[in-house]
Design an enzyme around this catalytic site. Sequence first.
Site, short mmCIF file in Angstrom:
data_model
loop_
_atom_site.label_atom_id
_atom_site.label_comp_id
_atom_site.label_asym_id
_atom_site.label_seq_id
_atom_site.Cartn_x
_atom_site.Cartn_y
_atom_site.Cartn_z
N ASP B 36 0.83 -1.20 0.00
CA ASP B 36 0.00 0.00 0.00
C ASP B 36 0.87 1.25 0.00
OD1 ASP B 36 -2.40 -1.31 -0.02
OD2 ASP B 36 -2.69 -1.23 2.14
N LYS B 57 -4.77 2.68 -2.76
CA LYS B 57 -4.86 4.13 -2.74
C LYS B 57 -4.59 4.65 -1.35
CE LYS B 57 -7.83 4.40 -6.68
NZ LYS B 57 -9.18 4.78 -7.11
N GLY B 89 -0.79 -0.87 9.05
CA GLY B 89 -1.46 -1.26 10.30
C GLY B 89 -1.65 -2.75 10.38
N MET B 170 -9.58 7.20 9.72
CA MET B 170 -9.91 7.81 8.43
C MET B 170 -11.05 8.81 8.55
SD MET B 170 -9.57 4.36 6.07
CE MET B 170 -10.43 3.30 7.23
#
Lengths: 251, 251
Positions: B36, B57, B89, B170
Site C-alpha cells: 500500500d 490508494k 497497520g 480515516m
Amino acid sequence: MRSGKVYLVGAGPGAPDLLTLRAAELLRQADIVFYDALVHPDIVQIAAHAEHVAVGKRCGKHSTAQRFINKRLVDAVRKHAHVVRLKGGDPMLFGRAQEEIAALRAAGIEFEVVPGVTSALAATAEVGVSLTQRGVARSVTFVTPRIGEGQDSNDWARAAMSADTTVIYMGLGQAEQIAEALIERGMSQSTPVVVVENASLPGHREFKLTLADLPGLASIGVAGPAVILMGDVYSDASAHAFEVVPRTRYA
Amino acid sequence: MRSGKVYLVGAGPGAPDLLTLRAAELLRQADIVFYDALVHPDIVQIAAHAEHVAVGKRCGKHSTAQRFINKRLVDAVRKHAHVVRLKGGDPMLFGRAQEEIAALRAAGIEFEVVPGVTSALAATAEVGVSLTQRGVARSVTFVTPRIGEGQDSNDWARAAMSADTTVIYMGLGQAEQIAEALIERGMSQSTPVVVVENASLPGHREFKLTLADLPGLASIGVAGPAVILMGDVYSDASAHAFEVVPRTRYA
C-alpha cells in the site's frame, strides 16, 4: 540522583515472532525485565543480559500486587539505565498500563510505551475473517465484561451491542452470564461467535458457534487465554476447521 | 499447476521497527511484494530479493482498483512461491483484507494473515494514555465514519457513542461532520479528544482538544494519516506537549 528509563513494551499475542523489532531490540539492551505470567518464555529470553522478574497475575485480577509492581519499577530505574516492563498483547488495551504510567509520572521517571499486536488481531487472523468489512462492519468494539457489579454492570453490554463486530477479552470464565446479558438486551441468539484459545500459539483452538451456544464452551474445558469474537462477519467463517461446541440453546 | 502461498501482512503503524519479526522474515523470503502507498519505504526494502509492486490508494477509497489487486495476487501466486501483500497497520482492521481473502479462497490459493500493530495503539502509546483504564474505561470502539449515506449513516455514530473510549480511523477529512453528528446525538461538547497525526513516525504531531473544537483542525492543515481518540481517559493527558487547535465552539 541519575535515573534510567522505563519501557512499557507490548509482547504481542503469544507467538515469539509476533513481537515487534523495536521490542526485541529493547529487550536485548535491557538491564532488568519485569514480565507478565502470560508472556512466552522465548520472548523473555531475548533479554539475555538482563535480570528477569516475573510479576502480574494470570487473569488480569487487580490487587495490591499492582502497587507492588509500581514500586518495583520505580526502584529498578534508580539502579538501572534500561528497564523493560513486558506486557502481553498491547500495553494500552486491557494491559493495566495506566497505573504504572501514573506511578512513573508521579516519580518523575522517563518512560516510553511500545505498542504491540493485541490478541484479537491474532485471533481473527487465524480464522481468516476481517473484523471490519465493506458493507458489513465498519465498527469494532473491544470490551471486557463486568458481571453483576451494580448499576454500571450493563455498560459493557451496551458497548458490545452497539458495534458491528464485538471482541470480548477475558470473558470466557463468564460465558454463560455474557450470553444471558446480551440476549436479554436483544442481541440475536443466532449471532455468529468464534472463540479462539491460545491465538498464535501451537496449541491454538478455534470454536465456531452461536451466541446461544456460548455457555456450552464451559463443558469443553477451554483453559488457555481466549478471545470471544462475535458479529455477522463471522457468518462466513466456514472455510475454517472449527472444533465442535455442544448445543446449549437458551429456553 | 503448482501454486505458491500469499501472506497478507500487517506493516504496522508506520515506523519500520514496529514491524513484527515474522513480517520481517516473510519479507526477506518474498519473491514479490504488493504494498500500500502508506507503507514505509524502509519496510518494503526489507524484501531485498523481491519484485516490488505499489498498489492501493492513499485514502482507503474503494474502487475497481480492488478487483485489479485481487487479480494480480492470484496471478502472482501462479508464478511465485512466496507472495507478500503488505498492508498498513493490521490487515483485519480497516485493511480491506476480506475482499482479497475471498478472491484467494475462490481461486483455491493458500494464504496466511500476519497481524500487525494497528495505528490507534501507536497513537495512544505516543500520548501515554491507555485506551482502557480501571474504573474509567472498559470498552473501546474502533470506527470509521460514514457521513450522509442514507439510513445507515448514523450506525457509526451509535457505535462511537456507546463505548467508553472511541477511536475514529480515516475521519479527519470529515472532522466537522463527525463533531456535529456526535454532539447532535448527545455526546458532550467537552468530551476530551486527542488527534495524532503520523503516529510513530518522526513527523508526528499530537493535538489535544474537545469534541466541540474538532472542526478547528481543518484550519491547521493536518495532512498525514491521523487517528482521532476520544473519551474521558484523555482528560488527564496534560503531561504531554500538545499543539494548539483554534477554538471553534459550536453555537
